[in-house]
Design a protein around this motif. Sequence first.
Motif, PDB file in Angstrom:
ATOM      1  N   ASP A  97       2.577   4.746   9.646  1.00  0.00           N
ATOM      2  CA  ASP A  97       1.269   5.014   8.876  1.00  0.00           C
ATOM      3  C   ASP A  97       0.353   5.077  10.106  1.00  0.00           C
ATOM      4  O   ASP A  97      -0.664   5.894   9.849  1.00  0.00           O
ATOM      5  CB  ASP A  97       0.977   4.059   7.720  1.00  0.00           C
ATOM      6  CG  ASP A  97       2.106   4.304   6.796  1.00  0.00           C
ATOM      7  OD1 ASP A  97       2.169   5.185   6.241  1.00  0.00           O
ATOM      8  OD2 ASP A  97       2.661   3.302   6.644  1.00  0.00           O
ATOM      9  N   GLU A 106       6.683   0.798   6.837  1.00  0.00           N
ATOM     10  CA  GLU A 106       6.110   1.730   6.397  1.00  0.00           C
ATOM     11  C   GLU A 106       5.258   1.118   4.986  1.00  0.00           C
ATOM     12  O   GLU A 106       5.876   0.412   4.546  1.00  0.00           O
ATOM     13  CB  GLU A 106       7.235   2.541   5.587  1.00  0.00           C
ATOM     14  CG  GLU A 106       6.601   3.771   4.981  1.00  0.00           C
ATOM     15  CD  GLU A 106       6.253   4.795   5.915  1.00  0.00           C
ATOM     16  OE1 GLU A 106       7.131   5.221   6.734  1.00  0.00           O
ATOM     17  OE2 GLU A 106       5.339   5.283   5.497  1.00  0.00           O
ATOM     18  N   ARG A 118       0.946  -1.269  -0.101  1.00  0.00           N
ATOM     19  CA  ARG A 118       0.016  -0.066   0.005  1.00  0.00           C
ATOM     20  C   ARG A 118       1.020   1.281   0.037  1.00  0.00           C
ATOM     21  O   ARG A 118       1.048   1.861   1.037  1.00  0.00           O
ATOM     22  CB  ARG A 118      -0.804  -0.084   1.211  1.00  0.00           C
ATOM     23  CG  ARG A 118      -2.017   0.896   1.312  1.00  0.00           C
ATOM     24  CD  ARG A 118      -2.215   1.662   2.601  1.00  0.00           C
ATOM     25  NE  ARG A 118      -1.081   2.588   2.424  1.00  0.00           N
ATOM     26  CZ  ARG A 118      -0.570   3.262   3.384  1.00  0.00           C
ATOM     27  NH1 ARG A 118      -0.869   3.100   4.465  1.00  0.00           N
ATOM     28  NH2 ARG A 118       0.294   4.459   3.043  1.00  0.00           N
TER      29      ARG A 118
HETATM   30 MG   LIG Z   1       3.453   5.772   4.847  1.00  0.00          MG
END
Ligand SMILES: [Mg+2]
Length: 598
Positions: free
Chosen positions: A313, A289, A199
Amino acid sequence: ALPESTADMGGGGGPAAAAAAGCCNGKAGPGGGTGDVYGEDRATEDQLITPWAVSVASGYNLLRDPRHNKGSAFSEKERDAHYLRGLLPPAILSQELQEKRIMHTLRQYKVPLQRYMALMDLQERNEKLFYKLLIDNVEELLPVVYTPTVGEACQKYGSIFRRPQGLFISLKDKGKILEILKNWPERNIQVIVVTDGERILGLGDLGCQGMGIPVGKLSLYTALGGLRPSACLPITIDVGTNNEELLKDEFYIGLRQKRATGQEYAELLDEFMNAVKQNYGEKVLVQFEDFGNHNAFELLTKYRHTHLAFNDDIQGTASVVLAGLISALRAVGGKLAEQKFLFLGAGEAGTGIAELIALEMSKQTKAPVEETRKKIWLVDSKGLIVRSRLESLQHFKKPWAHEHEPVKTLLDSVKAIKPTVLIGSSGVGKTFTKEVLEAMASLNEKPIILALSNPTSQSECTAEEAYTWTKGKAIFASGSPFDPVNYNGKTYVPGQANNAYIFPGLGLGLIISGAIRVNDGMLLAASEALASQAIPGNFEKGLIYPPFSNIRKISAHIAASVAAKAYELGLASHLPRPKDLVKYAESCMYSPVYRNYR
Ligand SMILES: [Mg+2]
Ligand SMILES: O=C([O-])CC(=O)C(=O)O
């Protein structure tokens, strides 16, 4: 190519000089601190150092070693001493002039990706100059080496590929990860940023091409947080990709297979995490991450108690948003616990932010967190998260399922919940429509609107839309940068609610205290430190974050607060505790100024 002995010779003034300067000691011993193998710290700046400890017949390789190369800034004396005569044109430039020249060239490129590639080339050619540029021109260059351009770079990583950066670990390497770590030329690693590419920002699954993200994040660790470049290691774990386009792309750089999941995935990640600890010790920081939601929560839950690990995140984003809210409330008045929050997006960022806000409200009001969570509502792709959906919800959404009848759309949720703060974190662009923002403006004198999804193409709305559609009422910040907006004769300056404000300082604080775990108290401390650095004079323009141009000072304050928390909680191993933690943090920060070679 550098022999170990450089470490001793590179120390310059050595521990005595470092101690006299009130700085960290020269080595990354068991006590923590930032070991300075290459003599990169400011404290030893004026000392002559030897860039090479082997005898060489030609300085050609020195010019091609990015860590030591100074290009046309080599002095006459250095050119003689290091066999560089004839390998450089006669003119000798100062580092400042080199900087001016490169900035001039960069500004000629109108395509952001060209600027990105030029900067990556500079990093590969002359590391100190790259960091000097980044530090001195942070507001101009951050959008190039980082969000949003880094997103495009990842999408096109295969075709712009020149030299490999960082470490690639794939499913094929199962059973050999420790060996692979040993192939990396540096031993004293302090920070790893790792992704599996599932992602990447709000762009989705980019597989192995996600490497641009760890590389970019770590260049900010150095430029914004002062970690030494040699102590930073970007890693991409390639378990395949479900991105059909990449699988068909002849230039794709990763494994051509569907993503591994379940036990196969868990085993590879577990081998990785164990190998990291075995190779670099207990105090290496691992930043997760841009993993997919499911894996992000699972990995954090699994490793936060065994490693010095955090998820940027979930936790970094939460910390930066909380800081923005603390500042925004200083501007508009009112307490955190008096607000009502509505999120669009219930993934890593959404639930991470929601939980940190609930914790801070609980800390401020002494109400249990189960109570404070009830002020926070989340909308996902199926509508408002409510009690009747509980059974079918993923576990990280369950705490947010409150009693309410089902509501399908964001607009209807705004009307039903009547939030004072609207936060977008779904990775889907253009979702804060005119109707949604008008509804927020009709409900509130000063609605707080945060459009966090990255890059710019995924932002829930633009800054211009936020100000225009609320008739200038909104306090607005976004994950990706937007220029100031002129509305009705007044200039509004949007803030950038991006975790880049937090992770460099957080990381520095963890490293200088020799912390062994990251905990929520440290994230709250980081938020409060960041909020304290906002400039009240800027609130009038709507700006709730301090300018990035002050980021090294801000990072030192965040680092000091995080370190203080680590000491308070007994999680710091670097003893004794330095008296003035801000000064200490500053003294540990990497300087990109050239060293003089003997
Ligand atoms: Mg990120
Ligand atoms: O990289 C950024 O700009 C912020 C971030 O972590 C993300 O969007 O995943």
